[in-house]
Design an enzyme around this catalytic site. Structure first.
Site, PDB file in Angstrom:
ATOM      1  CB  SER A   8       4.302  93.804  -9.471  1.00 33.99           C
ATOM      2  OG  SER A   8       3.970  94.699  -8.391  1.00 33.99           O
ATOM      3  CG  HIS A  33       0.358  91.960 -10.460  1.00 30.57           C
ATOM      4  ND1 HIS A  33      -0.607  91.044 -10.223  1.00 30.57           N
ATOM      5  CD2 HIS A  33       0.822  92.515  -9.034  1.00 30.57           C
ATOM      6  CE1 HIS A  33      -0.775  91.099  -9.083  1.00 30.57           C
ATOM      7  NE2 HIS A  33      -0.223  91.802  -8.279  1.00 30.57           N
ATOM      8  CG  ASP A  35       0.739  94.919  -6.690  1.00 29.77           C
ATOM      9  OD1 ASP A  35       1.945  94.830  -6.962  1.00 29.77           O
ATOM     10  OD2 ASP A  35      -0.104  94.008  -6.655  1.00 29.77           O
ATOM     11  CG  MET A  37      -1.250  98.218  -2.021  1.00 31.10           C
ATOM     12  SD  MET A  37       0.581  98.329  -1.294  1.00 31.10           S
ATOM     13  CE  MET A  37       1.018  96.707  -2.241  1.00 31.10           C
ATOM     14  CG  HIS A  66      -3.148  92.127  -6.047  1.00 32.50           C
ATOM     15  ND1 HIS A  66      -2.006  91.739  -5.620  1.00 32.50           N
ATOM     16  CD2 HIS A  66      -4.395  92.050  -5.374  1.00 32.50           C
ATOM     17  CE1 HIS A  66      -2.241  91.186  -4.601  1.00 32.50           C
ATOM     18  NE2 HIS A  66      -3.578  91.296  -4.142  1.00 32.50           N
ATOM     19  CG  MET A  68      -3.549  93.840  -2.190  1.00 30.80           C
ATOM     20  SD  MET A  68      -1.682  93.778  -2.324  1.00 30.80           S
ATOM     21  CE  MET A  68      -1.359  94.696  -3.718  1.00 30.80           C
ATOM     22  CG  MET A 137      -1.587  87.313  -1.449  1.00 29.73           C
ATOM     23  SD  MET A 137      -1.052  88.186  -2.901  1.00 29.73           S
ATOM     24  CE  MET A 137       0.063  89.214  -1.949  1.00 29.73           C
ATOM     25  CG  ASP A 175       1.271  89.047  -5.957  1.00 29.07           C
ATOM     26  OD1 ASP A 175       0.063  89.788  -6.057  1.00 29.07           O
ATOM     27  OD2 ASP A 175       2.310  89.522  -6.093  1.00 29.07           O
TER      28      ASP A 175
HETATM   29  C1  DX5 Z   1       2.345  92.642  -2.678  1.00 29.41           C
HETATM   30  C2  DX5 Z   1       1.895  92.826  -3.923  1.00 29.41           C
HETATM   31  C3  DX5 Z   1       2.848  91.910  -5.156  1.00 29.41           C
HETATM   32  C4  DX5 Z   1       4.296  92.524  -4.997  1.00 29.41           C
HETATM   33  C5  DX5 Z   1       5.241  91.690  -5.574  1.00 29.41           C
HETATM   34  O1  DX5 Z   1       1.136  93.127  -1.558  1.00 29.41           O
HETATM   35  O2  DX5 Z   1       0.679  92.154  -4.388  1.00 29.41           O
HETATM   36  O3  DX5 Z   1       2.533  92.178  -6.507  1.00 29.41           O
HETATM   37  O4  DX5 Z   1       4.357  94.009  -5.443  1.00 29.41           O
HETATM   38  O5  DX5 Z   1       6.429  92.157  -5.628  1.00 29.41           O
HETATM   39  P1  DX5 Z   1       8.030  91.233  -5.304  1.00 29.41           P
HETATM   40  O6  DX5 Z   1       7.906  90.407  -6.719  1.00 29.41           O
HETATM   41  O7  DX5 Z   1       8.790  92.490  -5.485  1.00 29.41           O
HETATM   42  O8  DX5 Z   1       7.356  90.593  -4.396  1.00 29.41           O
HETATM   43 ZN    ZN Z   2       0.068  92.038  -6.546  1.00 28.49          ZN
END
Ligand code: DX5
Ligand code: ZN
Length: 223
Positions: A8, A33, A35, A37, A66, A68, A137, A175
């Site tokens: 990620s 991956h 993320d 947000m 992903h 969010m 998650m 994740d």
């Molecule tokens: C959290 C993300 C994850 C996170 C994983 O909201 O969806 O993908 O970045 O990172 P680590 O492996 O550091 O928990």
């Molecule tokens: Zn994620």
């Protein structure tokens, strides 16, 4: 049994994101991956479709995006155009979830559905037959570097049982908080794609060694 690792970028150095993506690609990652947000669904804001498009040329790996974000249906087309190969939305963020998943698949890319730690597996019931991936998650979303929530191991195992019982080839991705210590437990429970952010990009041993360390822990854990 093939286990995929999806580093990620949340814990990567955003001042040189392309180079970090190229480095983790060279080190043998399976997915990247990303993320996304929006500051609403989760407090932080990361990057949008433009950021994903800027990463596209740095790797040939599938971009595992992903979302969010609230109302992801408004963003699907722009992330598809940006070069996403998998788009995962949250069950908790969609009023018309089936329509969103339909739109992702009609765009010709893979559709993932993520559920937060407090969301029951029953939220997946009607969607499993049309999904390419489920994301369990294993931390509360929004931040990298958190600790794996141990209660999620049972949830992973129950989902694995459901997928195998129904003969579904849906990828089970976990994740959050995945480290060499935790990875074997998650895989033993039934995870097949491991997202790892801090354990890869914030590891003092460097990206390639960190990735190798996770794979080694899985192969040793399976003995
Ligand atoms: C959290 C993300 C994850 C996170 C994983 O909201 O969806 O993908 O970045 O990172 P680590 O492996 O550091 O928990
Ligand atoms: Zn994620």
């Amino acid at each position: 049994m093939e286990i995929k690792i999806a580093p990620s970028i949340l814990s990567a150095d955003f001042s040189r994101l392309g180079e970090q993506v190229a480095e983790v690609t060279k080190a043998g990652a399976d997915y990247i991956h990303v993320d996304v947000m929006d500051g609403q669904f989760v407090p932080p804001i990361t990057l949008g479709a433009g950021g994903v498009a800027s990463l596209r040329s740095w790797t040939d790996l599938p971009l595992d995006v992903h979302l969010m974000i609230h109302n992801p249906e408004r963003q699907i087309e722009s992330f598809v155009r940006a070069g996403a190969n998998i788009i995962t939305v949250h069950a908790e963020a969609c009023l018309h979830l089936h329509r969103v998943i339909q739109e992702i698949k009609l765009a010709g890319i893979k559709a993932g559905l993520a559920i937060n730690p407090s969301t029951s597996l029953t939220a997946l019931d009607e969607m499993l037959p049309v999904l390419d991936m489920v994301v369990v998650m294993t931390v509360n979303p929004g931040y990298g570097g958190q600790s794996y929530i141990p209660e999620m191991t049972g949830k992973i195992a129950r989902l694995r049982q459901i997928l195998d019982h129904q003969g579904l080839a849906v990828e089970l991705e976990v994740d959050g908080g995945i480290t060499p210590k935790v990875a074997p437990e998650a895989v033993k429970a039934g995870a097949r794609v491991l997202v790892a952010g801090a354990a890869v990009f914030a590891s003092p041993e460097g990206i390639a060694a960190a990735l190798h360390h996770i794979r080694q822990s899985i192969s040793q854990g399976s003995r």
